[in-house]
Design an enzyme around this catalytic site. Structure first.
Site, PDB file in Angstrom:
ATOM      1  CE  LYS A 112     -37.962  21.465   2.580  1.00  0.00           C
ATOM      2  NZ  LYS A 112     -37.185  20.236   2.405  1.00  0.00           N
ATOM      3  CE  LYS A 126     -43.974  23.944   9.728  1.00  0.00           C
ATOM      4  NZ  LYS A 126     -43.813  22.938  10.807  1.00  0.00           N
ATOM      5  CB  CYS A 182      10.896  18.960 -10.974  1.00  0.00           C
ATOM      6  SG  CYS A 182      10.616  17.914  -9.521  1.00  0.00           S
ATOM      7  CB  CYS A 196       7.794  16.537  -5.432  1.00  0.00           C
ATOM      8  SG  CYS A 196       9.268  17.070  -6.330  1.00  0.00           S
TER       9      CYS A 196
END
Length: 742
Positions: A129, A303, A424, A440
């Site tokens: 589908k 179908k 930190c 960082c």
């Protein structure tokens, strides 16, 4: 009808509200290409509406949403009437419902067969589908004269000029004896790969990405200027015939063959079955492989193949009685974005993520989803407090697609990226000029980065330490005043002792009569709670952790490399490095150029390796692990022949004697490259069961495709110089297995 059967006032109020809501959401979906709720939520509302009408049919009117198909007609495009009505499909949401529908259709067909109106037994055409926009193409004497949307099923919108921009749709059909007139039904969509690229372009341009391929395709087809439509990567597959004049075919599958002969694009994803168990196998297969396909799907259509049976069974006002759509569990839902927070990763990258009202999607409950970086947050246009579209496809990390702007009430607020590390306090900055990500830089001491690295080194792609999960990584690395955490650097992982963990505590909710109370308490994580009669001792999981740490020391070199959390160095590069150099010492001694020349490494990874080993504390980790007995060199098994030197092999699908890792190891240990994708550089593709699109691509490129038996012969003998050599190898192998002499 008795008084007891009369709908109550609350039920009438619910029904009226549902009718209004369904109409509103349907109009937004079909006419404005801007859904206000997810497909799954709409399906729930629609089903509830059907339930109430089934119990109280006196409430049903001709203008009920359950009696209508699709949406209304836009005033922007000219209305056109279809020669035969375009219908919706009946939806079922469980295998039990599907089985009930199939049995009902079989009984109806058997009754008709008894009246000699149709043939028996039934054959079932089963197909994907497509999640696209339904379009009707009208051809007269082979020439395309009109294209229209489905609209309300009877009248659609004329989009001929826009449809003509889709390259797959022929203006003139091929062949002779073409029909006088025929309506061809199909779906217009944007392929998954094209949609991802389109959204990348949108984000790069600073614009909000499209929510999903279906609405992107629908919006593209409704552009007033066909030149704008032409800029969008639209595709189409046809799957049915409406009105016809001048020809006749016997069934759905026969019509697909005819449509293909005429030059129309048909789907490769369909099969005709005679039994229900085969339909279930088809559903299971594509449920597992739905993200390997050309396009998005949301279910499977079943179908009855025979046209005579279709005609005899007929239609309701809205759906055919000979077809049904089985819907997979939803992978896209709407939920509330409560906050946007940030996570600091193992290499210092700071990533925003959304915190949402928990919602079930793709079979699991999700309450967090990545937002990648601050530019993506801005490009997606999401605000804290928005109702957002959340997508989770299988095992893929949940993603916030975008906001539902129409539902904003003014209380929403923008997200502001932090300037300092939340773990930190170090000032955040890009690693180098021009980087989008901020990081960082305190990689050695940042507790968040350490926690992530410890969790990573225990992962399946690294040391594979099952007992060291996310919560255990937190317990090992979190600061706990006044004591230091047991692991302050991953160099300490293999020198841990059970007594080092005796005082580790974590916060957990108190439980009253088995239920969480909401009140937190500190409890031992690695040890049991001590009592006067039974002192505290390591838990079973802690004992398992130490056993697995000992076992991890013998893992191969490539896994050790992955565990070090070197930027850009994942399993593929690690395997290549381990194969090329054989030891950690040789990798450390190699120059940047020597590293870059390794196939699968290249200059970026080479530079990352040189930079990583230049740090004293990084080298200390390697030396500490080596001192603790972690394997730092691979012993090459000289009995394994180097039969695949210089060859690139792709293994896809399921093999009986190899899992994915074993197949890769088999290739690499013989000198080959185990690639993950098929390209012109691929030498062989090994295709097991359910090989999917990689096999299809290999066929398109004309590559050599092997089954499992051929793979094993290749591992033993390498590529034959010619067919005769290959035949001789097979013959020798067969003779050996049979115990025959020359």
């Amino acid at each position: 009808m008795s008084k007891a059967d009369t709908p109550s006032e609350p039920l009438r109020a619910e029904y009226d509200s549902l009718v209004e809501s369904v109409r509103r959401y349907r109009f937004a979906y079909y006419n404005e290409d801007a859904p206000l709720i997810s497909d799954a939520e709409f399906d729930q509302l629609f089903r509830r509406l059907e339930e109430i009408e089934a119990l109280h049919p006196e409430l049903v009117s001709n203008d009920s949403p359950t009696q209508e198909v699709g949406g209304e007609i836009s005033a922007v495009f000219s209305p056109v009437q279809h020669l035969s009505q375009m219908y919706s499909l009946e939806d079922v949401f469980s295998l039990d419902e599907l089985e009930a529908w199939v049995l009902k259709a079989q009984l109806s067909a058997e009754k008709l067969a008894g009246q000699r109106l149709v043939e028996s037994p039934l054959r079932w055409l089963t197909e994907l589908k497509i999640d696209g926009l339904a379009v009707n193409l009208l051809y007269r004497k082979g020439t395309l004269v009109r294209a229209a949307t489905r609209g309300d099923g009877i009248t659609g919108e004329d989009i001929t000029h826009n449809v003509l921009t889709i390259k797959e749709i022929p203006r003139q059909l091929k062949g002779e004896n073409l029909p006088e007139e025929v309506e061809i039904r199909g779906e217009v969509f944007i392929a998954s790969k094209d949609f991802a690229e389109l959204n990348e372009q949108m984000v790069a341009a600073g614009r909000a990405p499209f929510a999903n391929p279906r609405n992107s395709a629908a919006g593209s087809l409704r552009q007033k200027d066909p030149a704008e439509t032409a800029k969008r990567p639209l595709s189409m597959l046809v799957h049915g015939i409406g009105a016809r004049q001048g020809f006749e075919v016997g069934g759905q599958s026969e019509s697909y063959a005819l449509l293909k002969e005429w030059g129309l694009p048909t789907s490769p994803y369909f099969k005709v079955f005679s039994g229900y168990s085969e339909i279930l196998d088809f559903i299971a297969h594509y449920g597992e492989h739905r993200h390997d396909l050309l396009h998005e799907i949301d279910g499977i259509v079943v179908k009855i193949d025979d046209f005579a049976t279709q005609r005899a069974l007929g239609y309701t006002s809205r759906v055919p009685r000979w077809a049904v759509a089985y819907k997979y569990p939803p992978e896209e839902v709407n939920t509330k974005l409560l906050d946007i927070q940030v996570n600091v990763g193992r290499t210092g990258r700071v990533t925003p993520y959304g915190v949402m009202v928990p919602v079930k999607v793709a079979g699991s409950t999700v309450e967090m989803a990545t937002l990648h970086n601050q530019d993506v947050v801005k490009a997606k246009g999401v605000l804290i407090g928005d109702t957002v579209v959340l997508r989770k496809a299988g095992d893929v990390i949940p993603e916030i697609v975008g906001p539902v702007v129409a539902l904003r009430d003014g209380s929403e607020r923008e997200f502001v990226m932090p300037s300092h590390c939340p773990a930190c306090g170090t000032a955040l900055a890009p690693a180098k000029e021009g980087d989008v990500d901020i990081r960082c830089p305190n990689s050695r001491s940042c507790p968040a980065q350490l926690r992530e690295r410890v969790f990573h080194l225990a992962g399946r792609g690294a040391f594979d330490i099952e007992a060291l999960g996310w919560e255990a990584a937190i317990a090992l690395t979190q600061p706990a005043e006044p004591a230091e955490p047991p692991v302050q650097n991953e160099a300490q992982i293999f020198t841990l002792k059970a007594e080092d963990l005796a005082e580790v505590r974590i916060e957990r909710q108190k439980r009253l009569k088995g239920e969480p109370s909401g009140e937190l308490e500190l409890v031992p994580y690695f040890y049991t709670k001590g009592t006067p009669k039974k002192p505290s001792e390591p838990t079973a999981n802690t004992l398992k952790l130490f056993a697995e740490l000992e076992k991890a020391k013998s893992q191969p070199l490539w896994r050790v490399l992955v565990a070090l959390s070197i930027r850009h160095v994942g399993p593929t590069a690690s395997r290549a490095l381990a194969t090329a150099f054989g030891s950690m010492e040789a990798i450390r001694a190699a120059s940047e150029q020597e590293l870059a020349e390794v196939d699968g490494v290249g200059p970026i990874i080479a530079q990352a390796l040189i930079e990583w080993f230049s740090e004293d504390w990084h080298r200390e980790i390697v030396e500490a692990w080596a001192a603790a007995g972690v394997r730092m060199a691979d012993e090459r098994d000289e009995t394994v022949p180097r039969t695949l030197e210089g060859l690139t092999i792709v293994v896809t699908g399921s093999l009986q004697n190899y899992n994915r890792d074993q197949a890769k190891e088999a290739v690499i240990s013989r000198g080959g490259k185990a690639a993950g994708s098929v390209s012109k550089k691929t030498d062989y593709v090994v295709a097991g069961e359910n090989a999917g699109t990689k096999r299809d691509k290999a066929e398109q490129l004309g590559l050599k495709i092997l089954d499992e038996e051929g793979f094993e012969l290749l591992l033993r003998h390498g590529p034959a110089e010619d067919e005769a050599a290959g035949d001789e190898a097979v013959a020798d192998e067969t003779a050996e297995e049979l115990g025959q002499d020359d």
